[in-house]
Design an enzyme around this catalytic site. Structure first.
Site, PDB file in Angstrom:
ATOM      1  N   TRP A   1     -20.539  11.953  14.841  1.00  0.00           N
ATOM      2  CA  TRP A   1     -19.477  12.396  13.890  1.00  0.00           C
ATOM      3  C   TRP A   1     -20.229  13.068  12.943  1.00  0.00           C
ATOM      4  CZ3 TRP A   1     -16.468   7.062  12.691  1.00  0.00           C
ATOM      5  CH2 TRP A   1     -15.714   6.770  14.041  1.00  0.00           C
TER       6      TRP A   1
ATOM      7  N   THR B   1       0.734  -1.184  -0.043  1.00  0.00           N
ATOM      8  CA  THR B   1      -0.016  -0.013  -0.011  1.00  0.00           C
ATOM      9  C   THR B   1       0.855   1.076   0.163  1.00  0.00           C
ATOM     10  OG1 THR B   1      -0.074   0.214   2.390  1.00  0.00           O
ATOM     11  CG2 THR B   1      -1.644  -1.334   1.526  1.00  0.00           C
TER      12      THR B   1
ATOM     13  N   LYS C   1     -15.418  14.898  15.049  1.00  0.00           N
ATOM     14  CA  LYS C   1     -15.747  14.549  16.305  1.00  0.00           C
ATOM     15  C   LYS C   1     -16.496  15.358  17.228  1.00  0.00           C
ATOM     16  CE  LYS C   1     -12.874  10.565  15.221  1.00  0.00           C
ATOM     17  NZ  LYS C   1     -11.599   9.965  14.909  1.00  0.00           N
TER      18      LYS C   1
ATOM     19  N   GLU D   1      -5.683  -3.978   0.641  1.00  0.00           N
ATOM     20  CA  GLU D   1      -5.945  -4.918   2.086  1.00  0.00           C
ATOM     21  C   GLU D   1      -7.061  -6.119   1.942  1.00  0.00           C
ATOM     22  OE1 GLU D   1      -5.297  -1.863   2.323  1.00  0.00           O
ATOM     23  OE2 GLU D   1      -3.769  -1.324   3.723  1.00  0.00           O
TER      24      GLU D   1
END
Lengths: 545, 545
Positions: free
Chosen positions: B444, B185, B439, B330
C-alpha cells in the site's frame, strides 16, 4: 431498544494481551535483598502462556482452583494474571493464617494445584498432608525435594516445568461473570468466608483504581506493591498495573522498614500502598536515618484507620502525600478514598483527609440505623455502613449452594459491620464496629470515640468502653479504665473531663477500674471478653450520673 | 464457577444519582455572551427529575427516542443524563446536517419529542413539518410561539412545563445493554447511519475517559466542552464529568475564538477538547491578542489530524499541553490518545505525540491488509485499522432489523476505513483513508504522504494523488499538481524531489497538471471527482519512470 455496541466481555485475558503487547516494555521487578530481578510485561506474557500450558497439562481447566502460597514477586504476578486468563480461578492463600484456617480454606476452595515460594516450603510442607484436593505442588525458586512426600501429590520445579512448554497459549474469552479469583476473609469468629471475584468485578475495579478519584495509576508510575497479594485482592494493584502499563516493584519477603527503604532508594517508586503499621515503621526508620522519598507522588494507607499524626508526618517531614482509604475483602477492596474536595484551604482539606473518604460513582453507600431505616447523610447521624455495586460481593462462596452468613446482606446491600457517619458531600467517617457501638434510646454512641477521648486524660493508661444492658435505654456505656502507673483518678473527674466533648446522654454513667484491657491475638481490644466478664459479675461497677 | 459478586448494572442513572448527591456542589455553567449562568449538579439532579416526570406525562417510556436540537448548555446536559437515566433514548440531533439528512435521521430514529434551543427555533421550524413521528416540541429559553403550527404537534415552553413537576423521580435500574443514546454518522455518501450506545458502553467509556491514559478527568477539573454534544457522543465528556464531579463550562453558540477566549479568561477551565479548526482559530486570536491560558492543564484535539506545528505552538508559546487523539462516532469515540511513552526525551516524545496515539486495554486494534490477513505492528506495514471492544459499535441501527452496511464489519471487528501503521509499542499513525490508499503490487502507498511531501516543493501550490488502474501492479499513483502562481516545474524534478523520502516503487510515474484540486462542500480533496475525470480521459497525463 437494543444498542448496536459489541458485547465484548470484560475478561482479564484482555489485560494480559494488552500488557504483553502494546505496553510490553513495562516491567515487574522483585527485590532480592540487594538488588532487583526484572521481567518485562512481554516476558510476563510469555511466562503466563507457559504456566497456562503447564497447568492445562496437569489437568486444570475452566473454573478449577489453583492456589498460590507466595510472597509478592514476579512469579506471583504471572500466576495472578495467567490463572484467571486461562479461565481457571486464582486462590492466593494467606500465608499468615493459622494452620487450621489455612487448611480449612484450601480444602473449602478445593485447590488442585498450589504454587509455593521456595522460602515458604517449610511452612507449606506442614499443611500439605491435610490438603485433601491438592494433586500438584509447584515450587518457585526453591528446592522441590524439600516438599514432604504425600500420596497422590506430585511435586514440580517451576522453572523446569515451564521450560517444557511453548510461550503462546490461546487464552479464552470467558463470560465476564465467571469466577476469576478467590479471597477468604479471616474473621475473628467462625470459619473464614470465601469471596469469589469475577472477571467483570476485577476488570471494573482495576479501571476504577487507575482513575484520579482512586489511585490514578498511569504508565509512568512505578508501584511498590507492599500490600500482600493474598490480602483483599492486593487492593487491585496487580491488575491495575497491567491495565495501564505501570511498572511494579515487588518486595518479596523483605517487608521490614530497612529493606523497604533500601528498595525505594534503588528503584524510586512513584506510588505505594500498605497498612498503617508498615508506614509507621517506615516513618520511624526515616527518623533514625533520613532518606529522600519524594519520588513517591502518593502513598495509600488502608486496612485500618491511620493516625492523622502519621499522615501529617509523611507530608510535612517527607513531602509525600498520604491518601487514607477504606475497603474490605468483600469490596474488592476500593472502597472510599480520602481525596479532599477542591477549593478548600489546606487546613480544611485535612478535616476531609483524615476521614475514610468518598466513594466512586459505581459504589453506592448508605447508613442504616438500628430499626433498619436509612439514616441521613448529614455528617452527624450514625448508622451501619452498607454498600452495593458491581465489585461488591453479594454472597459468600458455598460449594453446596447454601447461604453463608446471610445476615451480612440486606436486600441487595452488603452490611459492612462498620458504624459511621457520612457528610452531605459524601465523606465517610467510621466510628465503631457495629458489634461495639452502644445503642442507647434509639441513638448510637461510638465506643471508640469515648475510648480515644478518655485515654487523653493523663491518669488513664488504657480504656475500653462497652454497652451494657439497660431496661430503659436498651444499652448504656460502661467505661473500663486502666489507671496509669503511679496515678489515681475518680470516675467523677473522668466524666467531667469528657463532658466538654460529648452530649450529656453520651457520657458513661458506669465505671470500672481494671488491671488491663483484654486483647485478641493481634492486639486489638477484646470487648467480647470484657462484656463476658461484666455479665459474669466479675467487674466492680461504680455508677456516676 | 460463578462469582459471588453483585450483578449491579452499569446504568447511567448511577451517574445522575452520584452527581446530584455526593458531588452535588460541582457545577455546569453556560456562557451567555458576557458571563455565565450556573447550576449545581444537585440542581441538575432536580431538573432531571422534573424533565423525566414531564416526558413521562407526554407518553415517553422505556426505549422511546427523545431528540435534542441544542447547543452545548446547562439544559442540554440535563437532557443528556435525564433521558437515558429514565430508560428512554437520547438522540442529540446534529444541527449542522443538511435539511435532508436532519429530516432523515429524526424520522429514522422515530424521535417522539424534541427539545429545541430558542435560538435554533427558526432553523428547526423549517424541518418540523416533515418530521413524521414528533408529537411534542419543547422550546428551551426561547419563544414557544415562534414554532410553526403543525397538526398533531404540541409545543411547550421548557421552564413552564418543568415547573409543573416534582424534583424527584424514581430513575429505574435498566439492563446495561439497553439503548441509552443514538448518534448518526454523517457519511459523505449514502444515508446517515445510526449508532446506538448502551448504558454499559457509555458507562465504561466514561470511566476510561477519566483515567490518566485518556483525559484523566478529576473532580478539581473544569472542562470546557467545545465539542458539540451532537458530535460523537460529545467525546464522552458530559458523562465523564458527572461520574467524577468535574465542573463543566459550556460555550452555547459562542464558538468563535474571541468568545472562547473570553469565557476562558472568566472561568479558567483546566481542560478542553475540540477539533483542530477550533484550536487553529484560538491560536490565531492569541497571536493577535495575547492571553494567559496556562489554566488549561491539557487540551485534547481530535476529529481530524492536527498539524504538529499547531500542537507545538500551543506548548511552546502558551505552555499548554496538547494531546492528539483518534476516534469516531462508532468508537464512542475514544479511541487512541497520543500520550508519549515514559522515559523518552522531549524530542523523541514528539515523534509519538504527533501520532494518533495508543489504545487503552479495553480496545483491541489490528491492521488488516488487502488480502484480509493481519499485518504486523512493526511501525512500517500498512493496513486498514480494525477495532473491537465494549464501547465499539458492532452494527448500525435498523428498525427493520436488517444489516446496514455490513461491509463495515469484519468477523466481530469494526472496519474503520482508515489506513495506517502501528508501532510495536502500540502507537497508531494513520496515513490515508482506505478508499484513497494506492494498492500497488500487494503493497500500500499512502496518497496523503505523497501529497504532503510534494506540496513541500516551492513550485507546488496543491497536489492530490490517486491510484489509477494498472494491469501489472493493480494500481499505480497519479499525481495531480497545481503549480504555484508564477512558478513552473516539470514532473522529472518533482519525482526527483520525492525520491529521497520514498522507495522507488512508491514514486508516482503518472503526472498531470490541473488548475485546482476538486473539493467537497467542507473543503476536503474530492478524489472521487478526480478519479472520475481521469477515467473520462479529461486529464493530460505524462509518464515519467
Amino acid at each position: 431498544m437494543l444498542s448496536t455496541m459489541m458485547d465484548d466481555q470484560l475478561s482479564l485475558a484482555t489485560l494480559l494481551r494488552y500488557a504483553s503487547t502494546f505496553v510490553g516494555d513495562s516491567t515487574v521487578s522483585t527485590w532480592t535483598g540487594d538488588g532487583v530481578r526484572t521481567m518485562t510485561y512481554r516476558e510476563v506474557g510469555a511466562e503466563s502462556a507457559r504456566l497456562a500450558n503447564a497447568l492445562t497439562d496437569l489437568g486444570i481447566g475452566r473454573g478449577d482452583r489453583v492456589g498460590t502460597f507466595m510472597w509478592n514477586n514476579n512469579e506471583h504476578l504471572v500466576a495472578y494474571i495467567a490463572i484467571p486468563a486461562m479461565g481457571s480461578v486464582l486462590h492466593a492463600l494467606n500465608i499468615r493464617l493459622s494452620p487450621e484456617q489455612l487448611i480449612y480454606v484450601a480444602n473449602h476452595a478445593e485447590d488442585q494445584v498450589v504454587l509455593v515460594d521456595g522460602s515458604l516450603v517449610p511452612m507449606f510442607g506442614q499443611y500439605l498432608p491435610q490438603l485433601k484436593t491438592v494433586r500438584h505442588v509447584i515450587v518457585v525458586n526453591g528446592d522441590a525435594a524439600a516438599v514432604p512426600a504425600v500420596d497422590g501429590v506430585t511435586v514440580h520445579d517451576y522453572a523446569e516445568l515451564l521450560a517444557k512448554y511453548p510461550d503462546s497459549f490461546d487464552f479464552p474469552v470467558v463470560d465476564e461473570r465467571s469466577a476469576a479469583a478467590m479471597c477468604y476473609t479471616s474473621g475473628t469468629t467462625g470459619d473464614p468466608k470465601g469471596v469469589v471475584y469475577s472477571h467483570r468485578s476485577n476488570w471494573l475495579h482495576s479501571m476504577q483504581a487507575t482513575t484520579p478519584s482512586a489511585m490514578g495509576l498511569r504508565i509512568d508510575d512505578t508501584v511498590l506493591g507492599i500490600v500482600p497479594m493474598f490480602h483483599a485482592n492486593a487492593w487491585g494493584l496487580p491488575y491495575a498495573a497491567l491495565m495501564t502499563g505501570a511498572n511494579v516493584l515487588m518486595p518479596d519477603r523483605f517487608l521490614q522498614p530497612g529493606p523497604l527503604l533500601e528498595m525505594m532508594a534503588a528503584v524510586k517508586p512513584t506510588f505505594a500502598a500498605a497498612v498503617p503499621t508498615i508506614w509507621g515503621g517506615v516513618l520511624a526508620a526515616l527518623a533514625a536515618q533520613p532518606q529522600d522519598i519524594t519520588h513517591l507522588r502518593a502513598v495509600v494507607v488502608g486496612g485500618s484507620a491511620a493516625p492523622p499524626s502519621m499522615m501529617k508526618a509523611f507530608e510535612e517531614k517527607h513531602g509525600v502525600r498520604v491518601v487514607h482509604a477504606w475497603g474490605m475483602t468483600e469490596t474488592s477492596p476500593l472502597g472510599s478514598l480520602a481525596h479532599p474536595p477542591h477549593g478548600v484551604s489546606e487546613e480544611e482539606a485535612w478535616t476531609y483527609r483524615v476521614t475514610q473518604g468518598r466513594f466512586p460513582a459505581a459504589v453506592q453507600a448508605r447508613l442504616v440505623g438500628d430499626d433498619g431505616s436509612v439514616v441521613p447523610n448529614d455528617g452527624k447521624s450514625l448508622g451501619e455502613l452498607e454498600v452495593r455495586g458491581p465489585w461488591i460481593t453479594g454472597s459468600y462462596y458455598s460449594p453446596e449452594g447454601v447461604a453463608v452468613d446471610p445476615g451480612k446482606f440486606d436486600d441487595g446491600w452488603l452490611r459492612t459491620g462498620d458504624v459511621g457517619k457520612i457528610t452531605p458531600n459524601g465523606y465517610l467517617t467510621l466510628v465503631d464496629r457495629s458489634k461495639d457501638v452502644i445503642k442507647s434510646g434509639g441513638e448510637w454512641i461510638s465506643s471508640v470515640d469515648l475510648e480515644n477521648a478518655v485515654m487523653g486524660h493523663p491518669a488513664v493508661a488504657e480504656a475500653a468502653v462497652i454497652g451494657i444492658p439497660d431496661e430503659k435505654w436498651d444499652e448504656r456505656p460502661l467505661a473500663a479504665i486502666v489507671v496509669a502507673e503511679g496515678a489515681s483518678v475518680q470516675p467523677e473527674e473522668l466524666r467531667e473531663f469528657l463532658s466538654s466533648r460529648f452530649a450529656k446522654w453520651q457520657l458513661p454513667e458506669y465505671w470500672t477500674f481494671i488491671d488491663e484491657v483484654p486483647k485478641t491475638s493481634v492486639g486489638k481490644f477484646d470487648k467480647k471478653r470484657l462484656r463476658a466478664r461484666h455479665a459474669d459479675g466479675e467487674l466492680d461497677v461504680t455508677t456516676v450520673r
